[in-house]
Motif scaffolding. Structure first.
Motif, PDB file in Angstrom:
ATOM      1  N   GLU A   1      36.483   9.780  38.515  1.00 51.56           N
ATOM      2  CA  GLU A   1      35.054   9.536  38.288  1.00 51.56           C
ATOM      3  C   GLU A   1      34.851   8.128  37.743  1.00 51.56           C
ATOM      4  O   GLU A   1      35.779   7.491  37.258  1.00 51.56           O
ATOM      5  CB  GLU A   1      34.502  10.591  37.323  1.00 51.56           C
ATOM      6  CG  GLU A   1      34.475  11.959  37.989  1.00 51.56           C
ATOM      7  CD  GLU A   1      33.965  13.073  37.100  1.00 51.56           C
ATOM      8  OE1 GLU A   1      33.691  12.831  35.905  1.00 51.56           O
ATOM      9  OE2 GLU A   1      33.846  14.202  37.612  1.00 51.56           O
ATOM     10  N   ARG A   2      33.619   7.656  37.850  1.00 52.58           N
ATOM     11  CA  ARG A   2      33.281   6.312  37.389  1.00 52.58           C
ATOM     12  C   ARG A   2      33.671   6.125  35.917  1.00 52.58           C
ATOM     13  O   ARG A   2      33.296   6.961  35.082  1.00 52.58           O
ATOM     14  CB  ARG A   2      31.776   6.121  37.548  1.00 52.58           C
ATOM     15  CG  ARG A   2      31.314   4.710  37.611  1.00 52.58           C
ATOM     16  CD  ARG A   2      29.817   4.690  37.762  1.00 52.58           C
ATOM     17  NE  ARG A   2      29.397   5.164  39.083  1.00 52.58           N
ATOM     18  CZ  ARG A   2      29.098   4.352  40.108  1.00 52.58           C
ATOM     19  NH1 ARG A   2      29.155   3.050  39.941  1.00 52.58           N
ATOM     20  NH2 ARG A   2      28.723   4.847  41.268  1.00 52.58           N
ATOM     21  N   GLY A   3      34.426   5.092  35.633  1.00 52.61           N
ATOM     22  CA  GLY A   3      34.794   4.773  34.249  1.00 52.61           C
ATOM     23  C   GLY A   3      35.933   5.611  33.681  1.00 52.61           C
ATOM     24  O   GLY A   3      36.302   5.448  32.526  1.00 52.61           O
ATOM     25  N   GLU A   4      36.493   6.492  34.506  1.00 53.90           N
ATOM     26  CA  GLU A   4      37.542   7.408  34.021  1.00 53.90           C
ATOM     27  C   GLU A   4      38.928   6.775  34.227  1.00 53.90           C
ATOM     28  O   GLU A   4      39.168   6.113  35.243  1.00 53.90           O
ATOM     29  CB  GLU A   4      37.436   8.709  34.813  1.00 53.90           C
ATOM     30  CG  GLU A   4      38.191   9.883  34.246  1.00 53.90           C
ATOM     31  CD  GLU A   4      37.923  11.169  35.045  1.00 53.90           C
ATOM     32  OE1 GLU A   4      37.881  12.231  34.435  1.00 53.90           O
ATOM     33  OE2 GLU A   4      37.775  11.095  36.290  1.00 53.90           O
ATOM     34  N   GLN A   5      39.848   7.010  33.285  1.00 57.16           N
ATOM     35  CA  GLN A   5      41.230   6.551  33.452  1.00 57.16           C
ATOM     36  C   GLN A   5      41.950   7.525  34.389  1.00 57.16           C
ATOM     37  O   GLN A   5      41.687   8.736  34.356  1.00 57.16           O
ATOM     38  CB  GLN A   5      41.948   6.518  32.098  1.00 57.16           C
ATOM     39  CG  GLN A   5      41.393   5.481  31.137  1.00 57.16           C
ATOM     40  CD  GLN A   5      41.489   4.067  31.706  1.00 57.16           C
ATOM     41  OE1 GLN A   5      42.457   3.726  32.377  1.00 57.16           O
ATOM     42  NE2 GLN A   5      40.471   3.265  31.446  1.00 57.16           N
TER      43      GLN A   5
END
Ligand code: DGT
Length: 137
Positions: A43-47
């Motif tokens: 997901e967006r911004g997820e590591q």
């Protein structure tokens, strides 16, 4: 030149003995019926490792205790889009795997995987799987 559209994906190779866990994708999804490693889109911004832990919690109902460094990386083009898949090994988790997302889950040898429909992107990692699991082809 148009910019290619890329989707980053993480996949977990759960190992038990010399076997790996694969799940059959539901018919309602793209690549329906195909046997894949559990995982999904970052997901967006997820590591990436956090994405894997989340996906394995959602799809299998387990708490992953340790994720390996990235073992393999593959790209694949579906024409309209491209995926970049990061494959991790998972040897330690809490709980029993449950098919919360897949039609069915099975523990198989790398050899058995070759006799099933698998995502084209995964065809290239079977050889590496033997090496990682320490079994001869
Ligand atoms: P959603 O429902 O669209 O939010 O999807 P996610 O996040 O559950 O992800 P999924 O599984 O639909 O998308 C992963 C993409 O990567 C899909 O195009 C299939 C492709 N893929 C290729 N090999 C594998 C694999 O071994 N495991 C997984 N999970 N996906 C793979």
């Amino acid at each position: 030149m148009s910019q290619a559209h890329w989707i980053p994906v993480v996949a977990g190779i759960l190992v038990k003995g010399g076997l790996v866990l694969v799940g059959q994708r539901p018919d309602s999804q793209s690549l329906g019926g195909v046997w894949e490693f559990p995982g999904g889109k970052i997901e967006r911004g997820e590591q990436p490792q956090a994405a894997l832990i989340r996906e394995l919690r959602e799809e299998l109902g387990i708490e992953v205790l340790e994720v390996s460094p990235v073992q393999m990386v593959q790209t694949h083009s579906y024409g309209y889009t491209n995926i970049l898949i990061l494959f991790y090994l998972v040897r330690y988790w809490r709980g029993e795997v449950q098919p919360r997302h897949h039609t069915s889950l099975e523990w198989v040898t790398p050899q058995e995987l070759l006799s099933r429909p698998i995502p084209e992107a995964n065809l290239h990692i079977i050889g590496d799987l033997y090496r990682i699991l320490g079994v001869s082809q």
